[in-house]
Design a protein around this motif. Structure first.
Motif, mmCIF file in Angstrom:
data_model
loop_
_atom_site.group_PDB
_atom_site.id
_atom_site.type_symbol
_atom_site.label_atom_id
_atom_site.label_comp_id
_atom_site.label_asym_id
_atom_site.label_seq_id
_atom_site.Cartn_x
_atom_site.Cartn_y
_atom_site.Cartn_z
ATOM 1 N N ILE A 110 0.848 -1.205 0.000
ATOM 2 C CA ILE A 110 0.000 0.000 0.000
ATOM 3 C C ILE A 110 0.882 1.253 0.000
ATOM 4 O O ILE A 110 0.634 2.208 -0.744
ATOM 5 C CB ILE A 110 -0.974 -0.017 1.200
ATOM 6 N N GLU A 111 1.943 1.205 0.816
ATOM 7 C CA GLU A 111 2.848 2.369 0.869
ATOM 8 C C GLU A 111 3.454 2.652 -0.509
ATOM 9 O O GLU A 111 3.563 3.801 -0.938
ATOM 10 C CB GLU A 111 3.994 2.108 1.858
ATOM 11 N N GLY A 114 -0.034 2.648 -3.402
ATOM 12 C CA GLY A 114 -1.281 3.381 -3.187
ATOM 13 C C GLY A 114 -1.126 4.861 -3.490
ATOM 14 O O GLY A 114 -0.021 5.403 -3.408
ATOM 15 N N GLU A 116 -1.961 8.884 -2.549
ATOM 16 C CA GLU A 116 -1.911 9.544 -1.236
ATOM 17 C C GLU A 116 -3.212 9.312 -0.469
ATOM 18 O O GLU A 116 -3.217 9.023 0.720
ATOM 19 C CB GLU A 116 -1.659 11.051 -1.409
ATOM 20 N N GLN A 118 -5.387 6.877 -0.838
ATOM 21 C CA GLN A 118 -5.528 5.484 -0.404
ATOM 22 C C GLN A 118 -4.655 5.201 0.813
ATOM 23 O O GLN A 118 -5.056 4.490 1.729
ATOM 24 C CB GLN A 118 -5.155 4.544 -1.560
ATOM 25 N N LYS A 119 -3.448 5.777 0.798
ATOM 26 C CA LYS A 119 -2.555 5.566 1.935
ATOM 27 C C LYS A 119 -3.167 6.146 3.205
ATOM 28 O O LYS A 119 -3.125 5.529 4.266
ATOM 29 C CB LYS A 119 -1.186 6.195 1.653
ATOM 30 N N GLU A 120 -3.750 7.342 3.046
ATOM 31 C CA GLU A 120 -4.361 7.984 4.210
ATOM 32 C C GLU A 120 -5.479 7.137 4.786
ATOM 33 O O GLU A 120 -5.701 7.081 5.979
ATOM 34 C CB GLU A 120 -4.947 9.329 3.780
ATOM 35 N N TRP A 122 -6.013 3.616 4.277
ATOM 36 C CA TRP A 122 -5.745 2.233 4.685
ATOM 37 C C TRP A 122 -4.580 2.061 5.655
ATOM 38 O O TRP A 122 -4.575 1.115 6.436
ATOM 39 C CB TRP A 122 -5.481 1.359 3.441
ATOM 40 N N LEU A 123 -3.604 2.971 5.585
ATOM 41 C CA LEU A 123 -2.426 2.730 6.431
ATOM 42 C C LEU A 123 -2.731 2.818 7.940
ATOM 43 O O LEU A 123 -2.309 1.943 8.698
ATOM 44 C CB LEU A 123 -1.269 3.650 6.040
ATOM 45 N N ARG A 262 -1.170 4.403 -7.619
ATOM 46 C CA ARG A 262 -0.010 5.287 -7.783
ATOM 47 C C ARG A 262 0.568 5.182 -9.199
ATOM 48 O O ARG A 262 0.973 6.176 -9.795
ATOM 49 C CB ARG A 262 1.086 4.947 -6.760
ATOM 50 N N GLU A 370 10.402 7.994 -3.614
ATOM 51 C CA GLU A 370 9.397 8.919 -3.091
ATOM 52 C C GLU A 370 9.483 10.266 -3.793
ATOM 53 O O GLU A 370 8.488 10.952 -3.966
ATOM 54 C CB GLU A 370 9.569 9.077 -1.576
#
Ligand code: PKZ
Ligand code: FAD
Length: 668
Positions: A110-111, A114, A116, A118-120, A122-123, A262, A370
């Motif tokens: 996910i990191e 995904g 941004e 989605q990360k917010e 699911w993480l 992503r 990144e």
């Protein structure tokens, strides 16, 4: 009662500061302190007892592993442990379970893939373990061949859904850890179909990842999902604590925004868009991350086996070669035992240092990714794939050798070695079959050689810049002592790797179809890759020695290990060094003679070098590898701890032995 240290005399022989070596092995004083704290937390907690594990049947074993994972989670929360501390806690519990995949693959997927948003979403859920996930890539019909994956994800614009489907039996997801019984979610890899068109089939990457719910609240599977465990695996205990699963989809609908977006996106209108500045290889990024982790961990596995075999070898006496009657020789004093054991001890240290370097490389790549700088990804892919392959194969072979080095007692489960072997052997297959990964490295090396002249080789392949020198200057060694010089050793490995790579590249050029050439020469290409990877390990060890290493005698002890590792490889692969013309037979035999001298220099430090791993008896779980060396009474006791010895009359005795003794078999 005073504890007797049966290895005291051996410990007194040490020529270096063991406490300082512990710091070198751990990586830093902070790492040493952290690992020591977590190892002892586990060792002193009755919940993490593991000696009975091999006696349990699968269902009990699995329940037991769930209990341990829950206890670990409770400790993490109660003690407020950091992610790093929790990682070491799980490591010392020493039992593969679903959190390994949740933290090791689901979250990194996910990191890495995904958006941004989605990360917010699911993480935080994942990090708090409100959802538990796994990584479902492999299918029954396709493991190495990722391009062949068959699961489909078809976009339905009307309902803004993807329909996930397993069109064939061979498209069944097969093997993912944590999938069989526990995970609530999965990152699933599937072919993307939008407006009737497969996306990416013409490019390299024709699958995309999606994050899914698998279960309803009562933990029954969602409609259209069939899920289960793949079945019992090799070895009692071992990897059977993990629910490696199978998964089939029957036209399962999921919202569009559950595609990890992503690398590419599908819009509400059904428009497929690929991010220009993100290479599609990124979808393979999770594998790069896990391969790096495996290399970082593998030295601990090998060190564990080596510690057990070294301690037992320094205790057990056998007859001398001249007298078959007097039992006077310690096993460790046999030259033949040393020549099998000491290269493994040296390999454990070599893998530790190359693992540290790879971690540095990966951290750097991650930061670059990144910032959308993908320039070092090919190097990271080749290094992680190659070193994962090289180190896991050597470790698994090494554990098996350690088992044999302990004689019959190594074969007992109480030695700790059979289970260690069983749990480690799949590392040669998972996260990429080792041969397949070596072929990836060979592709990278051959490509680098072919591009000489118009593209500058960088990083681990920068030796290819000096191709001319490496191809034409032969080895200058004249005496055995000449072999124990870092730059000379590195140059020998560079010359061998470069010469093998050039020869193979020239052979490949003779094929009209490069893919056919690659396939026909694949066995040679694997050897090219092995030579390249061994060069990396040797050169990182030599670089380590160039650093400031505090502690009396520590650097000297490490130098011996480094040369043992390198000269053992020169001896083992002398065919390569001779055929490429870099060495003469005389130089090869000088290397072997020097190796014997190095073994005698290593001998007094052997026990101290394995003590420096700082393994607890709990982590070793080995009667023959105990720190105090009090082996025989404990070996005897361990036999009676086996429930099989609870009674003299086993089940079946009256039924099947009596008739034989009484000659009444006809009644059976
Ligand atoms: C001993 C004890 C150990 C201790 C232990 C510790 C605990 C640690 C827990 C672990 C727990 C286990 C967890 C298991 C979890 C699974 O096993 S998950 C499933 C893993 N599956 C695999 O690894 C599958 C292996 N197969 C593959 O990776 C790919 O299919 C292959 C082999 C790379 C071939 O793919 P392909 O698309 O045909 O690629 P190919 O045409 O060869 O290459 C295309 C391009 O992509 C590049 N590329 C390929 N892969 C990548 C990549 N990953 N990144 C970047 N670029 C890439 C190529 O270099 C090539 O580049 P160019 O030459 O075009 O520039
Ligand atoms: C314990 C365990 C845990 C796992 N966990 C997961 C997980 O969490 N998630 C997941 O998705 N998967 C998981 N896997 C699956 C694993 O990633 C695959 O098993 C692995 O990628 C190898 O694929 P395969 O089994 O299909 O082997 P194959 O690809 O069928 O390989 C079989 C043989 O063929 C050879 N071969 C294959 N292709 C080539 C080629 N192109 N050139 C030359 N030789 C080749 C190999 O070298 C090997 O000898 C796990 C597997 C195991 C054993």
């Amino acid at each position: 009662m005073e504890l007797v240290d049966h290895l005291r005399d051996e410990r007194n022989k040490a020529q270096f500061d063991v406490e300082a070596m512990k710091v070198v092995w751990a990586g830093s004083p902070q790492e040493l302190q952290l690992c020591d704290r977590m190892a002892n937390l586990v060792a002193n907690h009755p919940a993490f007892e593991k000696l009975k594990r091999p006696m349990l049947v699968r269902k009990e074993l699995f329940k037991n592993s769930l209990r341990k994972a829950a206890y670990a989670r409770k400790l993490v929360i109660d003690l407020g442990l950091s992610e790093e501390e929790a990682k070491w806690l799980r490591f010392y519990i020493d039992e593969p379970t679903y959190p390994d995949l949740h933290w090791g693959m689901f979250i990194p997927a996910i990191e890495g893939q995904g958006s941004e948003e989605q990360k917010e979403k699911w993480l935080p859920l994942s990090r708090n373990m409100q959802i538990i996930g796994c990584y479902a890539q492999t299918e029954m019909g396709h493991g190495s061949n990722v391009q062949g994956l068959e699961t489909t994800a078809t976009f339905d614009a009307q309902q803004d859904h993807f329909i996930i489907h397993s069109p064939t039996l061979t498209s069944t997801k097969w093997w993912p850890g944590g999938l069989g019984k526990v995970s609530t979610h999965a990152v699933v890899y599937a072919r993307l179909i939008v407006n009737g068109e497969f996306h990416g089939v013409h490019g390299w990457y024709n699958y995309y990842s999606f994050s899914f719910f698998l279960y309803l609240e009562d933990h029954s599977p969602l409609p259209g999902i069939t899920v289960g465990d793949v079945g019992l695996k090799f070895g009692n205990g071992a990897y059977n604590t993990m629910d490696n699963g199978l998964l089939r989809f029957h036209h399962v609908r999921i919202p569009r925004n559950q595609m990890l977006m992503r690398v590419s996106q599908v819009s509400r209108e059904g428009k497929y868009m690929q991010c220009d500045d993100v290479p599609r290889q990124l979808i393979y990024g999770t594998m790069v991350s896990v391969r790096q982790t495996i290399v970082a961990m593998v030295s601990r596995t090998l060190s564990r086996a080596v510690c057990i075999a070294t301690r037992y070898s320094a205790l057990r006496r056998q007859h001398s070669s001249s007298s078959l009657v007097v039992p006077c020789f310690l096993m460790i004093d046999y030259q033949s035992q040393q020549s099998r054991l000491f290269p493994l001890l040296a390999s454990a240290y070599a893998f530790k240092f190359v693992g540290e370097w790879l971690k540095w490389l990966y951290t750097d790549v991650k930061q670059r990714l990144e910032a959308n700088d993908f320039s070092t990804l090919p190097e990271a892919h080749a290094s992680t794939a190659g070193l994962k392959s090289l180190t896991t194969s050597a470790t698994v072979d090494g554990i098996e050798e350690c088992m044999k080095l302990c004689g019959g007692d190594g074969y007992l489960v109480s030695s700790g070695l059979p289970e260690l072997f069983a749990v480690s052997v799949p590392a040669c297959t998972y996260e990429g079959d080792n041969t397949v990964l070596m072929l990836q490295v060979a592709r990278f090396v051959v490509k680098t050689v072919s591009e000489v002249g118009y593209k500058e080789p960088l990083g681990t392949s920068s030796y290819i810049r000096r191709l001319n020198t490496l191809l034409h200057n032969n080895c200058l060694v004249q005496t055995g002592e000449d072999w124990v010089k870092g730059d000379r050793i590195v140059e020998a490995f560079e010359a061998r790797a470069a010469r093998m790579a050039v020869t193979c590249t020239q052979h490949l050029a003779k094929f009209q179809d490069p893919e056919q050439g690659f396939s026909e020469l694949s066995a040679d290409l694997v050897e090219v890759a092995v030579a390249h990877c061994q060069l990396i390990v040797v050169s990182k060890f030599v670089e380590k020695l160039a650093q400031d290493i505090p502690g009396k005698g520590v650097k000297e002890a490490l130098e011996v290990l480094c040369y043992v590792y390198a000269l053992f490889l020169v001896h083992k692969h002398q065919g390569d060094f001779l055929v490429t013309g870099y060495l003469t037979p005389k130089q090869a035999s000088l290397a072997n003679r020097q190796l014997r001298i190095l073994y005698s220099r290593l001998r007094p430090n052997a026990i101290a070098l394995v003590d420096a791993f700082n393994h607890t008896d709990h982590y070793l779980s080995s009667v023959v590898g105990r720190y105090d060396g009090n082996v025989y009474p404990n070996l005897y006791q361990a036999a009676f701890n086996d429930p099989f010895n609870d009674s003299h009359v086993p089940d079946g005795y009256h039924q099947y032995i009596h008739p034989i003794l009484n000659q009444t078999l006809a009644k059976l």
